[in-house]
Motif scaffolding. Structure first.
Motif, PDB file in Angstrom:
ATOM      1  N   GLU B 299       0.825  -1.206   0.000  1.00  0.00           N
ATOM      2  CA  GLU B 299       0.000   0.000   0.000  1.00  0.00           C
ATOM      3  C   GLU B 299       0.858   1.255   0.000  1.00  0.00           C
ATOM      4  O   GLU B 299       0.571   2.211  -0.688  1.00  0.00           O
ATOM      5  CB  GLU B 299      -0.906   0.011   1.233  1.00  0.00           C
ATOM      6  CG  GLU B 299      -2.100  -0.899   1.131  1.00  0.00           C
ATOM      7  CD  GLU B 299      -2.982  -0.540  -0.063  1.00  0.00           C
ATOM      8  OE1 GLU B 299      -3.540  -1.461  -0.660  1.00  0.00           O
ATOM      9  OE2 GLU B 299      -3.098   0.666  -0.405  1.00  0.00           O
ATOM     10  N   GLY B 344      -8.409   7.772   4.874  1.00  0.00           N
ATOM     11  CA  GLY B 344      -9.364   6.730   4.489  1.00  0.00           C
ATOM     12  C   GLY B 344      -8.765   5.822   3.451  1.00  0.00           C
ATOM     13  O   GLY B 344      -7.605   5.949   3.101  1.00  0.00           O
ATOM     14  N   GLY B 346      -7.561   2.342   1.303  1.00  0.00           N
ATOM     15  CA  GLY B 346      -6.739   1.160   1.519  1.00  0.00           C
ATOM     16  C   GLY B 346      -5.591   1.383   2.466  1.00  0.00           C
ATOM     17  O   GLY B 346      -5.278   0.540   3.294  1.00  0.00           O
ATOM     18  N   SER B 348      -5.062   3.466   5.075  1.00  0.00           N
ATOM     19  CA  SER B 348      -5.308   3.455   6.514  1.00  0.00           C
ATOM     20  C   SER B 348      -5.803   2.072   6.942  1.00  0.00           C
ATOM     21  O   SER B 348      -5.540   1.617   8.037  1.00  0.00           O
ATOM     22  CB  SER B 348      -6.307   4.541   6.897  1.00  0.00           C
ATOM     23  OG  SER B 348      -7.620   4.120   6.592  1.00  0.00           O
ATOM     24  N   HIS B 349      -6.514   1.404   6.013  1.00  0.00           N
ATOM     25  CA  HIS B 349      -7.010   0.071   6.347  1.00  0.00           C
ATOM     26  C   HIS B 349      -5.861  -0.895   6.632  1.00  0.00           C
ATOM     27  O   HIS B 349      -5.810  -1.530   7.688  1.00  0.00           O
ATOM     28  CB  HIS B 349      -7.862  -0.458   5.195  1.00  0.00           C
ATOM     29  CG  HIS B 349      -8.280  -1.878   5.379  1.00  0.00           C
ATOM     30  ND1 HIS B 349      -9.249  -2.248   6.291  1.00  0.00           N
ATOM     31  CD2 HIS B 349      -7.830  -3.014   4.800  1.00  0.00           C
ATOM     32  CE1 HIS B 349      -9.391  -3.550   6.245  1.00  0.00           C
ATOM     33  NE2 HIS B 349      -8.536  -4.042   5.351  1.00  0.00           N
ATOM     34  N   SER B 350      -4.899  -0.968   5.719  1.00  0.00           N
ATOM     35  CA  SER B 350      -3.813  -1.926   5.923  1.00  0.00           C
ATOM     36  C   SER B 350      -2.876  -1.472   7.045  1.00  0.00           C
ATOM     37  O   SER B 350      -2.276  -2.290   7.727  1.00  0.00           O
ATOM     38  CB  SER B 350      -3.048  -2.137   4.615  1.00  0.00           C
ATOM     39  OG  SER B 350      -2.419  -0.944   4.237  1.00  0.00           O
ATOM     40  N   ALA B 352      -3.927   0.162   9.670  1.00  0.00           N
ATOM     41  CA  ALA B 352      -4.640  -0.142  10.912  1.00  0.00           C
ATOM     42  C   ALA B 352      -4.427  -1.608  11.282  1.00  0.00           C
ATOM     43  O   ALA B 352      -4.304  -1.959  12.460  1.00  0.00           O
ATOM     44  CB  ALA B 352      -6.127   0.151  10.748  1.00  0.00           C
ATOM     45  N   ALA B 353      -4.336  -2.463  10.263  1.00  0.00           N
ATOM     46  CA  ALA B 353      -4.099  -3.889  10.521  1.00  0.00           C
ATOM     47  C   ALA B 353      -2.736  -4.089  11.184  1.00  0.00           C
ATOM     48  O   ALA B 353      -2.575  -4.929  12.073  1.00  0.00           O
ATOM     49  CB  ALA B 353      -4.187  -4.665   9.219  1.00  0.00           C
ATOM     50  N   ARG B 356      -3.243  -3.297  14.711  1.00  0.00           N
ATOM     51  CA  ARG B 356      -3.972  -4.378  15.398  1.00  0.00           C
ATOM     52  C   ARG B 356      -3.046  -5.513  15.804  1.00  0.00           C
ATOM     53  O   ARG B 356      -3.274  -6.188  16.790  1.00  0.00           O
ATOM     54  CB  ARG B 356      -5.070  -4.926  14.479  1.00  0.00           C
ATOM     55  CG  ARG B 356      -6.425  -4.264  14.662  1.00  0.00           C
ATOM     56  CD  ARG B 356      -7.547  -5.190  14.207  1.00  0.00           C
ATOM     57  NE  ARG B 356      -7.354  -5.692  12.856  1.00  0.00           N
ATOM     58  CZ  ARG B 356      -7.606  -4.995  11.745  1.00  0.00           C
ATOM     59  NH1 ARG B 356      -8.037  -3.765  11.829  1.00  0.00           N
ATOM     60  NH2 ARG B 356      -7.402  -5.525  10.561  1.00  0.00           N
TER      61      ARG B 356
END
Lengths: 292, 382
Positions: B299, B344, B346, B348-350, B352-353, B356
């Motif tokens: 990403e 927002g 992809g 921030s999504h990856s 954020a993973a 996690r």
């Protein structure tokens, strides 16, 4: 003083036919640039790119032995795998002894081999790439101005070397580690200097020191004369502890100690090798050093 | 190898047992001598009994030692000691008290052989020495009252035969042990040599395969890949092929995570990025963490390709060790200030993973221009 005719006794191999000018303009440095690579498909475009950048480049050759002796400031780009004549670290050491500053390059050398050429006296290492000659031009400029060229990969390898072959005495300083780490992460020399708060000379001293340590790490794992004796007796003739001790006029315990050191040095200088009996290590050394 | 050890050492034991068998048989013959002076004996039948018992024992001794091939045999040794004591005690009764010395002289060789049996069979041990002492004591008591200076030489005989047997036994067993050791070393050496040659051969073959790729294939593929006239998909394929070949030749770090990151590097070529990379993997992170980190790196590179204008000198640094994973994506394009980093989509999504899984990330705008994205996973808490 200097008449209209060029002084005699100079190397005949001058690329432009004239006497080398004391200083070349632009990004290029004053010395000559040699290119040693067994592939004309690689060496000629590289030579052209270096010429385009203002360097005075000799006709590419395919073996280190084909180059004339270098003069102070001369830089040679030398491929690692050369089928003719000397190759690898041996080629680098040969060129360095002939007065060249060597910029080693390869597309296939592994980490150990890259560190090997640095230990053999190279001033830098460039990974072969097919799309651009930009890094070569930059690196030749750096080495031509008597500075080490440390690519990101080389920086990472120098750190890795410190990790796999730690020195008991003074090893990489925190400053050197920071600099190498930053270079490995892709920071420019300028950025590294700013981060360290040092000037070009300071950074060069740090990098030169790091290069010197790779040499020391390898010297540390060289066998002592006594260990070589033990390798010859145990490795080549396969004698046991007691017989070896009798042969060399030392105690069996001492032989065992030597064998341990021999094994340790073998493992340390052959990363990737795992468990090995001391006798097996002695045999490997004997074969590697052609003692039998 | 074990068989060999058995062979040499067992053969030595067998020879030592036979030496004693010969000595036992030979010394038994002396017991017949007193019978020649039948008339001068006080109890001639005692002499006959002793000779018979000794002969039977010698026969049994020979058969047993021959069959087992060893003197490390308590029954054999202690029976011999017992018979020897019987020979002394009973044999001495055959003579008149003042003539016991004469009869006992004939019994001496048989008794001395027992000392040798003790030396070979029990070696330098308390039990053996105690047995020799008992032999000497019973010998003295048997000769009593006919004690002369000769007794001293008899007692010296018991001691010396024992000592000599201990020493000879030790020498022979040492010799066998050394032979076994020498053979073992020779075999080990053979194995090491064979192993070395196998490795050399494997290395030679690998080298020749590498050389073929390096010398014949790579330069062409790379030249093709760099050709400006080539259509982009073919150029991309050529670049990927060249990268694969290089990875194969350098043969470094073929771990799952290294493979994953190498794919990320290859996919960067598809994005049109001219990427340099440093990939050093010492220890893999857990597979799920590796996947997450690789996605985040992908990403980040996507982002560079999309937002950084015409990025020059994009560099990917990956190091994975026991103390965690660090991934740095560096570019020298337009750069973007951290507050402009997309929140927002992809990225921030990856990213954020990554968080996690216990990692963190940051985006920096270095003074030298461009952007620096750092992904860090701190390793597993132990």
């Amino acid at each position: 003083m200097s008449g209209p005719t060029p002084p005699a006794g100079r190397e005949p191999a001058s690329p432009t036919g004239g006497e080398p000018a004391p200083s070349a303009g632009g990004a290029a440095h004053g010395g000559l640039v040699g290119v040693v690579d067994d592939h004309p498909i690689v060496s000629y475009p590289l030579a052209d790119a270096l010429r385009l950048a203002g360097h005075r480049v000799l006709e590419p050759v395919t073996a280190v032995e084909a180059l004339p002796a270098g003069r102070p400031g001369d830089v040679v780009v030398c491929d690692y795998s050369l089928p003719e004549g000397r190759a690898g670290g041996e080629a680098v050491a040969y060129l360095a002894a002939r007065g060249w500053r060597v910029l080693a390059t390869s597309g296939v050398a592994g980490g150990e081999q890259v560190l090997g050429v640095i230990a053999a006296g190279a001033w830098g290492y460039v990974e072969k790439r097919f799309t651009t000659h930009r890094e070569y031009v930059h690196a030749v400029g750096v080495v031509g101005s008597a500075r080490r060229y440390v690519s990101p990969l080389l920086a990472a390898l120098l750190l890795e070397d410190a990790r796999t072959r730690p020195l008991t005495g003074a090893d990489l300083s925190p400053g050197q580690r920071t600099a190498l780490r930053a270079l490995a992460e892709g920071d420019s020399e300028q950025e590294v200097r700013v981060a360290l708060g040092t000037d070009a000379a300071g950074l060069e001293a740090a990098l030169a020191g790091a290069f010197a340590l790779t040499v020391r790490r390898r010297r540390m794992n060289r066998l002592s004369p006594r260990e070589l004796d033990v390798v010859a007796v145990v490795g080549c003739r396969g004698l046991g502890l007691k017989e070896t001790a009798r042969e060399l006029g030392i105690r069996p315990g001492t032989v065992a100690d030597h064998l341990e050191a021999i094994k340790r040095k073998y493992l340390a200088s052959h990363p990737g090798e795992k468990d090995l009996s001391p006798r097996a290590a002695a045999l490997r050394w004997a074969m590697e050093l052609r003692l039998c | 190898m074990e068989l060999l050890r058995h062979d040499v050492e067992a053969a030595t034991e067998r020879r030592m047992a036979r030496m004693i068998v010969y000595a036992r048989a030979g010394t038994t013959a002396f017991l017949v001598v007193p019978l020649a002076a039948w008339d001068r004996l006080s109890a001639p039948w005692a002499a006959v009994t002793v000779a018979t018992v000794a002969a039977v024992e010698a026969g049994w001794f020979a058969r047993r030692a021959w069959r087992t091939g060893t003197l490390h045999d308590p029954l054999l040794v202690w029976t011999d000691v017992l018979v020897s004591l019987i020979v002394m005690v009973v044999g001495s009764r055959a003579a008149f008290p003042h003539e016991r010395n004469v009869v006992m002289t004939s019994l001496l060789p048989f008794s001395l052989a027992t000392s040798a049996v003790l030396g070979f069979g029990l070696g330098w041990s308390r039990r053996a020495m105690a047995a020799v002492a008992v032999l000497a004591a019973v010998w003295t008591a048997s000769i009593h009252p006919n004690l002369t200076q000769k007794l001293l030489s008899d007692l010296l005989g018991f001691t010396l035969w024992f000592l000599i047997a201990v020493l000879i036994g030790r020498e022979l067993r040492d010799l066998a042990g050394q032979t076994v050791l020498a053979q073992r070393l020779a075999e080990e050496r053979q194995e090491l040599l064979a192993d070395y040659k196998r490795r050399q051969e494997a290395m030679r073959q690998r080298e020749s395969a590498h050389r073929a790729i390096h010398d014949d294939l790579l330069p062409i593929v790379e030249r093709v890949a760099g050709s400006p006239t080539l259509d982009p998909p073919t150029a991309r394929a050529a670049r990927r092929a060249a990268q694969r070949a290089r990875r194969f030749i350098t043969g470094e770090q073929a771990t799952a995570f290294a493979d994953l990151m190498a794919e990320v590097v290859e996919s960067a070529a598809d994005l049109g990025l001219e990427l340099t990379h440093v990939l050093r993997v010492y220890d893999d992170p857990p597979p799920e963490v590796g996947e997450v980190l690789a996605s985040a790196a992908r990403e980040a590179l996507n982002n560079v390709a999309r937002h950084a204008g015409n990025p020059l000198g994009v560099h990917l640094y990956v190091t994975a060790a026991g103390d965690g994973v660090t991934i740095v994506v560096r570019d020298r394009g337009r750069g973007f200030s951290p507050d402009l980093a997309p929140r927002g989509g992809g990225m921030s999504h990856s990213f954020a993973a990554v968080e996690r899984h216990g990692g963190h990330w940051e985006i920096d705008s270095p003074a030298g221009g461009g952007a620096k994205i750092v992904l860090r996973w701190p390793g597993e808490r132990r």
